[in-house]
Design a protein around this motif. Structure first.
Motif, mmCIF file in Angstrom:
data_model
loop_
_atom_site.group_PDB
_atom_site.id
_atom_site.type_symbol
_atom_site.label_atom_id
_atom_site.label_comp_id
_atom_site.label_asym_id
_atom_site.label_seq_id
_atom_site.Cartn_x
_atom_site.Cartn_y
_atom_site.Cartn_z
ATOM 1 N N UNK A 34 -6.488 -4.819 -3.734
ATOM 2 C CA UNK A 34 -5.570 -4.005 -4.522
ATOM 3 C C UNK A 34 -4.157 -4.573 -4.481
ATOM 4 N N UNK A 35 -3.750 -5.063 -3.327
ATOM 5 C CA UNK A 35 -2.420 -5.645 -3.187
ATOM 6 C C UNK A 35 -2.272 -6.885 -4.067
ATOM 7 N N UNK A 36 -3.292 -7.750 -4.064
ATOM 8 C CA UNK A 36 -3.258 -8.955 -4.889
ATOM 9 C C UNK A 36 -3.242 -8.595 -6.377
ATOM 10 N N UNK A 37 -4.027 -7.574 -6.748
ATOM 11 C CA UNK A 37 -4.083 -7.165 -8.153
ATOM 12 C C UNK A 37 -2.743 -6.617 -8.616
ATOM 13 N N UNK A 38 -2.098 -5.810 -7.777
ATOM 14 C CA UNK A 38 -0.801 -5.246 -8.144
ATOM 15 C C UNK A 38 0.258 -6.342 -8.272
ATOM 16 N N UNK A 39 0.223 -7.313 -7.372
ATOM 17 C CA UNK A 39 1.175 -8.417 -7.445
ATOM 18 C C UNK A 39 0.948 -9.239 -8.713
ATOM 19 N N UNK A 276 -7.581 13.950 -8.259
ATOM 20 C CA UNK A 276 -6.235 14.332 -8.715
ATOM 21 C C UNK A 276 -5.267 13.159 -8.781
ATOM 22 N N UNK A 277 -5.522 12.124 -7.974
ATOM 23 C CA UNK A 277 -4.649 10.953 -7.970
ATOM 24 C C UNK A 277 -5.372 9.707 -8.481
ATOM 25 N N UNK A 278 -6.441 9.906 -9.231
ATOM 26 C CA UNK A 278 -7.238 8.772 -9.687
ATOM 27 C C UNK A 278 -6.465 7.786 -10.534
ATOM 28 N N UNK A 279 -5.632 8.306 -11.433
ATOM 29 C CA UNK A 279 -4.876 7.393 -12.297
ATOM 30 C C UNK A 279 -3.793 6.659 -11.515
ATOM 31 N N UNK A 280 -3.152 7.354 -10.601
ATOM 32 C CA UNK A 280 -2.147 6.686 -9.771
ATOM 33 C C UNK A 280 -2.780 5.576 -8.934
ATOM 34 N N UNK A 281 -3.963 5.858 -8.391
ATOM 35 C CA UNK A 281 -4.649 4.832 -7.598
ATOM 36 C C UNK A 281 -4.988 3.614 -8.454
ATOM 37 N N UNK A 282 -5.378 3.861 -9.707
ATOM 38 C CA UNK A 282 -5.692 2.746 -10.602
ATOM 39 C C UNK A 282 -4.453 1.896 -10.885
ATOM 40 N N UNK A 283 -3.300 2.545 -11.061
ATOM 41 C CA UNK A 283 -2.067 1.797 -11.285
ATOM 42 C C UNK A 283 -1.739 0.919 -10.079
ATOM 43 N N UNK A 284 -2.009 1.432 -8.898
ATOM 44 C CA UNK A 284 -1.755 0.662 -7.680
ATOM 45 C C UNK A 284 -2.810 -0.424 -7.454
ATOM 46 N N UNK A 285 -3.891 -0.389 -8.254
ATOM 47 C CA UNK A 285 -4.940 -1.407 -8.151
ATOM 48 C C UNK A 285 -4.883 -2.383 -9.318
ATOM 49 N N UNK A 286 -3.789 -2.349 -10.087
ATOM 50 C CA UNK A 286 -3.596 -3.354 -11.127
ATOM 51 C C UNK A 286 -3.609 -2.850 -12.551
ATOM 52 N N UNK A 287 -3.916 -1.571 -12.804
ATOM 53 C CA UNK A 287 -3.869 -1.039 -14.167
ATOM 54 C C UNK A 287 -2.428 -0.917 -14.631
ATOM 55 N N UNK A 288 -2.227 -0.910 -15.957
ATOM 56 C CA UNK A 288 -0.844 -0.829 -16.456
ATOM 57 C C UNK A 288 -0.734 -0.123 -17.802
ATOM 58 N N UNK A 289 -1.691 0.736 -18.121
ATOM 59 C CA UNK A 289 -1.661 1.516 -19.355
ATOM 60 C C UNK A 289 -2.136 2.933 -19.055
#
Length: 358
Positions: A34-39, A276-289
């Motif tokens: 997740x860290x690599x994906x966010x970077x 409840x935090x599924x979308x936030x978790x996805x953003x932290x795993x590299x999503x951006x929309x």
């Protein structure tokens, strides 16, 4: 070399390496993934998250995909179809809220003929010339896709659902795996920014199948990638099956970011439905929309691809402010512009009007 390090440095792994990672995804490896994906997301798009206005224009569908709540054989589905004036009103509401991309989504509703759709897209582009139009209306003939692009449609979402021919044919009675893949390639040739994607946790899906999905995305290089968990619906043949999980879906989102670094990847409502935090978790795993809903609240519950979908009663302004707060909570900022793929400069608009391409 460590496989995650190799994935980060080369944006590539073999099928065997992907399967090995998926089968041995420890908590420590997930954190690193997740860290690599966010970077990687940050490297291409900064800390921006793009907001699209979603309009679910019809829940009629001629198909009978085994997992889908609006499948044609669901006699208990309460059907609806928006008129052109209703759709344009949704666009106006979204435009007033700042959206510069409208996503028109429906089942495969053939009431919307080529002529009706071309007229609709033409009118949207006339009224909102600085906005992008994304279509997600399923399989049509090539002449229709071509006409819609010429009318001004910018993007087309058509998830491949699964890259496994065996799984595809089992889950999609009466549909052709070759047709699906062929249409995706034709959409690219026409000039659309194209979205593909798949579900995680489908009955019979194994790590090998997921590896095939990821390798297809790597080879096809879609501009957009939609990945969500399978959520069983009580009015489908798969109602008794076990669903996918947020955790597994996040892993595939992060993998996709590293394999196709420039992709636009939604944090899906399905993830928010499961957690409840599924979308936030996805953003932290590299999503951006994210795609807040502009559909009139009267109809939202009827567009039930899966059950218990969140936000069906929220007014558009509330959806926008709620999701903006969620985006900000992850350390990201909202970008309401067109949000084109960084490698895509369509001829329809001048480069100085592009968002995210500098």
């Amino acid at each position: 070399m460590d496989l995650l390090q190799k994935l980060d440095e080369t944006n590539s792994l073999t099928k065997e390496e992907i399967v090995r990672l998926l089968k041995n995804m420890t908590a420590e490896k997930k954190e690193k993934l997740f860290d690599l994906a966010l970077k990687t997301r940050t490297r291409y798009y900064g800390n921006r998250v793009f907001m699209r206005g979603l309009i679910e224009i019809s829940n009629y569908c001629r198909r009978n995909c085994l997992y889908c709540g609006i499948r044609g054989m669901n006699a208990n589905a309460e059907r609806y179809r928006l008129s052109e004036s209703e759709i344009l009103e949704c666009c106006q509401d979204g435009y007033n809220l700042g959206y510069r991309t409208f996503v028109l989504q429906s089942g495969e509703d053939m009431w919307y003929t080529k002529e009706i759709l071309v007229g609709l897209v033409t009118r949207i582009k006339q009224l909102f010339p600085d906005a992008a139009v994304t279509l997600s209306i399923g399989e049509r003939d090539i002449a229709t896709y071509d006409a819609l692009y010429k009318a001004g449609a910018d993007r087309f979402l058509l998830r491949h659902e699964t890259a496994s021919r065996e799984l595809y044919e089992k889950l999609h009675p009466g549909m052709s795996y070759d047709d699906r893949m062929g249409i995706l390639r034709k959409l690219k040739q026409i000039g659309y920014q194209v979205g593909a994607g798949f579900m995680v946790g489908l009955p019979g899906q194994k790590e090998e199948h997921l590896a095939e999905d990821l390798l297809f995305l790597k080879e096809f290089q879609p501009e957009m990638i939609g990945i969500g968990p399978f959520i069983p619906h009580s009015e489908t043949p798969l109602k008794e099956e076990k669903g996918g999980t947020v955790e597994d879906t996040l892993v595939l989102v992060a993998f996709s970011r590293l394999l196709v670094p420039e992709a636009l990847i939604p944090a899906t409502t399905a993830l928010g439905t499961l957690s409840p935090t599924g979308r936030e978790q996805a953003l932290m795993a590299g999503a951006n929309v994210v795609m807040p809903n502009l559909t009139p609240t009267l109809f939202r519950e009827k567009y039930d691809l899966y059950e218990n979908k969140i936000c069906t009663g929220d007014e558009p302004a509330h959806c926008r402010s709620c999701i903006e707060r969620r985006i900000n909570s992850t350390g990201s900022i909202v970008d309401l512009g067109r949000g084109d793929n960084v490698r895509f400069i369509p001829e329809k608009i001048s480069p100085d009007k592009m968002i995210g391409c500098n």
